[in-house]
Design a protein around this motif. Structure first.
Motif, PDB file in Angstrom:
ATOM      1  N   LYS A  11       0.840  -1.207   0.000  1.00 16.69           N
ATOM      2  CA  LYS A  11       0.000   0.000   0.000  1.00 16.69           C
ATOM      3  C   LYS A  11       0.876   1.258   0.000  1.00 16.69           C
ATOM      4  O   LYS A  11       0.659   2.180   0.771  1.00 16.69           O
ATOM      5  CB  LYS A  11      -0.966  -0.013   1.195  1.00 16.69           C
ATOM      6  CG  LYS A  11      -1.983  -1.146   1.128  1.00 16.69           C
ATOM      7  CD  LYS A  11      -3.164  -0.941   2.058  1.00 16.69           C
ATOM      8  CE  LYS A  11      -2.799  -0.994   3.501  1.00 16.69           C
ATOM      9  NZ  LYS A  11      -3.982  -0.989   4.400  1.00 16.69           N
ATOM     10  N   SER A  13       1.332   3.496  -2.498  1.00 15.73           N
ATOM     11  CA  SER A  13       1.058   4.412  -3.604  1.00 15.73           C
ATOM     12  C   SER A  13       1.331   5.874  -3.252  1.00 15.73           C
ATOM     13  O   SER A  13       1.792   6.644  -4.104  1.00 15.73           O
ATOM     14  CB  SER A  13      -0.392   4.258  -4.064  1.00 15.73           C
ATOM     15  OG  SER A  13      -1.295   4.485  -2.996  1.00 15.73           O
ATOM     16  N   HIS A  14       1.078   6.278  -1.995  1.00 12.21           N
ATOM     17  CA  HIS A  14       1.287   7.677  -1.607  1.00 12.21           C
ATOM     18  C   HIS A  14       2.697   7.934  -1.074  1.00 12.21           C
ATOM     19  O   HIS A  14       3.088   9.089  -0.886  1.00 12.21           O
ATOM     20  CB  HIS A  14       0.250   8.097  -0.562  1.00 12.21           C
ATOM     21  CG  HIS A  14       0.315   7.319   0.719  1.00 12.21           C
ATOM     22  ND1 HIS A  14      -0.023   5.981   0.810  1.00 12.21           N
ATOM     23  CD2 HIS A  14       0.715   7.686   1.970  1.00 12.21           C
ATOM     24  CE1 HIS A  14       0.139   5.566   2.045  1.00 12.21           C
ATOM     25  NE2 HIS A  14       0.596   6.574   2.769  1.00 12.21           N
ATOM     26  N   ARG A  15       3.471   6.872  -0.813  1.00 14.57           N
ATOM     27  CA  ARG A  15       4.824   7.045  -0.290  1.00 14.57           C
ATOM     28  C   ARG A  15       5.890   6.941  -1.380  1.00 14.57           C
ATOM     29  O   ARG A  15       6.959   7.554  -1.279  1.00 14.57           O
ATOM     30  CB  ARG A  15       5.106   5.990   0.790  1.00 14.57           C
ATOM     31  CG  ARG A  15       4.229   6.109   2.029  1.00 14.57           C
ATOM     32  CD  ARG A  15       4.653   5.134   3.111  1.00 14.57           C
ATOM     33  NE  ARG A  15       4.476   3.738   2.696  1.00 14.57           N
ATOM     34  CZ  ARG A  15       3.372   3.037   2.878  1.00 14.57           C
ATOM     35  NH1 ARG A  15       2.313   3.603   3.450  1.00 14.57           N
ATOM     36  NH2 ARG A  15       3.292   1.770   2.485  1.00 14.57           N
ATOM     37  N   ASP A  45      -4.182  -1.353  -2.984  1.00  9.87           N
ATOM     38  CA  ASP A  45      -4.432   0.016  -3.422  1.00  9.87           C
ATOM     39  C   ASP A  45      -3.942   0.206  -4.863  1.00  9.87           C
ATOM     40  O   ASP A  45      -3.859  -0.742  -5.631  1.00  9.87           O
ATOM     41  CB  ASP A  45      -3.778   1.021  -2.463  1.00  9.87           C
ATOM     42  CG  ASP A  45      -2.255   0.917  -2.471  1.00  9.87           C
ATOM     43  OD1 ASP A  45      -1.719  -0.001  -3.131  1.00  9.87           O
ATOM     44  OD2 ASP A  45      -1.597   1.757  -1.829  1.00  9.87           O
ATOM     45  N   THR A  47      -0.993   0.981  -6.000  1.00  8.51           N
ATOM     46  CA  THR A  47       0.467   0.944  -6.092  1.00  8.51           C
ATOM     47  C   THR A  47       0.941   0.606  -7.499  1.00  8.51           C
ATOM     48  O   THR A  47       1.836   1.259  -8.051  1.00  8.51           O
ATOM     49  CB  THR A  47       1.032  -0.063  -5.074  1.00  8.51           C
ATOM     50  OG1 THR A  47       0.770   0.413  -3.751  1.00  8.51           O
ATOM     51  CG2 THR A  47       2.531  -0.240  -5.258  1.00  8.51           C
ATOM     52  N   VAL A  50       0.591   3.541  -9.855  1.00  8.64           N
ATOM     53  CA  VAL A  50       1.575   4.598  -9.577  1.00  8.64           C
ATOM     54  C   VAL A  50       2.921   4.237 -10.200  1.00  8.64           C
ATOM     55  O   VAL A  50       3.576   5.072 -10.836  1.00  8.64           O
ATOM     56  CB  VAL A  50       1.712   4.820  -8.057  1.00  8.64           C
ATOM     57  CG1 VAL A  50       2.924   5.695  -7.741  1.00  8.64           C
ATOM     58  CG2 VAL A  50       0.445   5.449  -7.499  1.00  8.64           C
ATOM     59  N   ASP A  99       8.985   4.016   2.903  1.00  3.82           N
ATOM     60  CA  ASP A  99       8.865   5.239   3.714  1.00  3.82           C
ATOM     61  C   ASP A  99      10.227   5.799   4.097  1.00  3.82           C
ATOM     62  O   ASP A  99      10.345   6.605   5.013  1.00  3.82           O
ATOM     63  CB  ASP A  99       8.007   4.997   4.962  1.00  3.82           C
ATOM     64  CG  ASP A  99       8.531   3.875   5.842  1.00  3.82           C
ATOM     65  OD1 ASP A  99       9.545   3.246   5.478  1.00  3.82           O
ATOM     66  OD2 ASP A  99       7.924   3.620   6.904  1.00  3.82           O
ATOM     67  N   THR A 228       5.039   8.555  10.492  1.00  5.69           N
ATOM     68  CA  THR A 228       3.732   9.210  10.573  1.00  5.69           C
ATOM     69  C   THR A 228       3.281   9.320  12.031  1.00  5.69           C
ATOM     70  O   THR A 228       3.763   8.585  12.909  1.00  5.69           O
ATOM     71  CB  THR A 228       2.689   8.425   9.769  1.00  5.69           C
ATOM     72  OG1 THR A 228       2.673   7.054  10.211  1.00  5.69           O
ATOM     73  CG2 THR A 228       3.035   8.448   8.281  1.00  5.69           C
TER      74      THR A 228
END
Length: 318
Positions: A11, A13-15, A45, A47, A50, A99, A228
Motif C-alpha cells: 500500500k 502508492s502515496h509514499r 491500493d 500501487t 503509480v 517510507d 507518521t
C-alpha cells in the motif's frame, strides 16, 4: 549489473513518489550500472498504477536506470525480500523501504563501500527520523525499534552474535552471499494481519553471519525514515515492543547449535523473567503511565514468551 535498488512495498502508492524522486536525483552515479526493482507485496491500493505512471514518465525523460515491477502475493516483507533477491540483476541488492528517502549521494556511497572487505556480506548506515508530529517524551530511548539508527562517525562491524544488526529499512546485501546462505522459506515473515512478530529483517543477516560473512556500518550511507503520527500511538508502540520481544528466541536459535538450544530456551525465559522483576520493582505504576517503562515491559514480556511462538507458516507460502 552492479546494484539493484530493491523496494518492498505494501500500500505504498502515496509514499513511493518521494522515494522515486530521490532516486531520480542521485549524484555520483557515473560508471555505476544499476536498476530499480519494486516488489509489490500484494497491495490492494493503486500501487501498481503509480509505478506504471513513473515507468512511463522515466521513459519519456530518458532516465537510464530501468524501473522494474513485480508482485509477490505471499504476504510479509520477508517474502518480498526473497522475491527481490530472485528477480534482482545486480551483484549487490540495496533494500530501501517505501517510507525511507535516501540522501542524494546514497547510491555513490554504496558503490564506494562495497569494496570495504572481501568478506563483506551486508552493510547499512545512518537512518535519521523525519517526523510528521513531535515524538512523545522519552522517544529517543526507543527510536532504534523504529529503525532510526546512528552508530557514530566511524565505520564498524556489527556484533551479530549479540543481535546487533541493521534494520532492513536500508541495508545493502551481497546477492551471491544471500542466495548461498539464506533459506528460501523464512521463519519470520514480517507483519501480517493478526500477527505482529518482528525480526524478519534480522533473520537473513544472521544466516549471513553464520556463514562467515561480515556485516558493517558506515556513516557515509544516509537515509531519512518518515514516521507518521499514528506510529507514536502508545498502543501501537507497545504492540511493536512485544512483537520485537516475540522474535528473540527464533533469532537466537539461528546461531545456536542444536545441542545448546534447550539451554537457550531456559536462558531466554529466566533471563527475561529476571528483567521483568527488576523492571517492575523499579518502575511500578509508571509502567502503565509512561512510554519507555511500558515499552520495555512489553519487550521483556514478549521475550519471555518467545520460545513458545510457533514458526511462521502462512497459508500461501510455497
Amino acid at each position: 549489473m552492479d546494484i539493484t535498488v530493491a523496494i518492498p512495498t505494501y500500500k505504498g502508492s502515496h509514499r513511493l513518489p518521494a522515494l522515486f524522486t530521490a532516486l531520480q536525483h542521485q549524484t555520483g552515479t557515473q560508471g555505476i550500472q544499476w536498476e530499480i526493482l519494486v516488489v509489490d507485496n500484494n497491495s490492494p491500493d493503486h500501487t501498481a498504477a503509480v509505478i506504471q505512471h513513473w515507468q512511463q514518465q522515466w521513459a519519456n525523460q530518458g532516465f537510464t536506470p530501468p524501473l522494474r515491477y513485480c508482485r509477490e502475493d505471499r504476504q510479509g516483507a520477508a517474502f518480498a525480500r526473497q522475491r527481490a533477491m530472485g528477480e534482482a540483476q545486480g551483484d549487490w541488492v540495496a533494500f530501501v523501504d517505501d517510507d525511507n528517502v535516501p540522501a542524494l549521494d546514497w547510491l555513490g556511497a554504496i558503490a564506494a563501500f562495497r569494496h570495504q572487505s572481501p568478506r563483506l556480506g551486508a552493510f547499512s548506515g545512518r537512518i535519521k527520523g523525519a517526523y510528521a508530529a513531535p515524538p512523545p517524551e522519552g522517544f529517543d530511548q526507543i527510536k532504534g525499534f523504529l529503525a532510526i539508527r546512528d552508530h557514530g562517525s566511524q565505520p564498524c562491524r556489527f556484533r551479530a552474535e549479540n543481535l546487533q544488526l541493521p534494520p532492513a529499512a536500508c541495508v545493502v546485501v551481497r546477492r551471491s552471499a544471500w542466495l548461498a546462505a539464506v533459506p528460501p522459506t523464512p521463519r519470520l515473515s514480517g507483519k501480517v494481519p493478526g500477527r505482529f512478530i518482528q525480526g524478519d529483517d534480522y533473520e537473513p543477516l544472521l544466516h549471513l553471519h553464520k556463514a562467515g560473512w561480515e556485516i558493517w556500518y558506515t556513516p557515509s550511507l544516509c537515509t531519512h525514515h518518515h514516521i507518521t503520527a499514528d506510529r507514536f500511538d502508545r498502543a501501537y508502540l507497545l504492540t511493536l515492543a512485544q512483537g520485537c520481544g516475540l522474535a528473540t528466541y527464533q533469532l537466537r536459535s539461528i546461531i545456536t547449535p542444536p545441542a545448546q538450544q534447550p539451554i537457550m530456551v531456559v536462558r531466554t525465559i529466566l533471563g527475561n523473567v529476571r528483567r521483568l522483576v527488576i523492571h517492575g520493582l523499579t518502575y511500578r505504576q509508571r509502567i502503565g503511565q509512561e512510554l519507555v517503562p511500558g515499552f520495555l515491559w512489553a519487550f521483556y514480556w514478549g521475550s519471555v514468551c518467545s520460545p513458545f511462538v510457533r514458526r511462521d507458516r502462512p497459508k500461501n507460502a510455497l
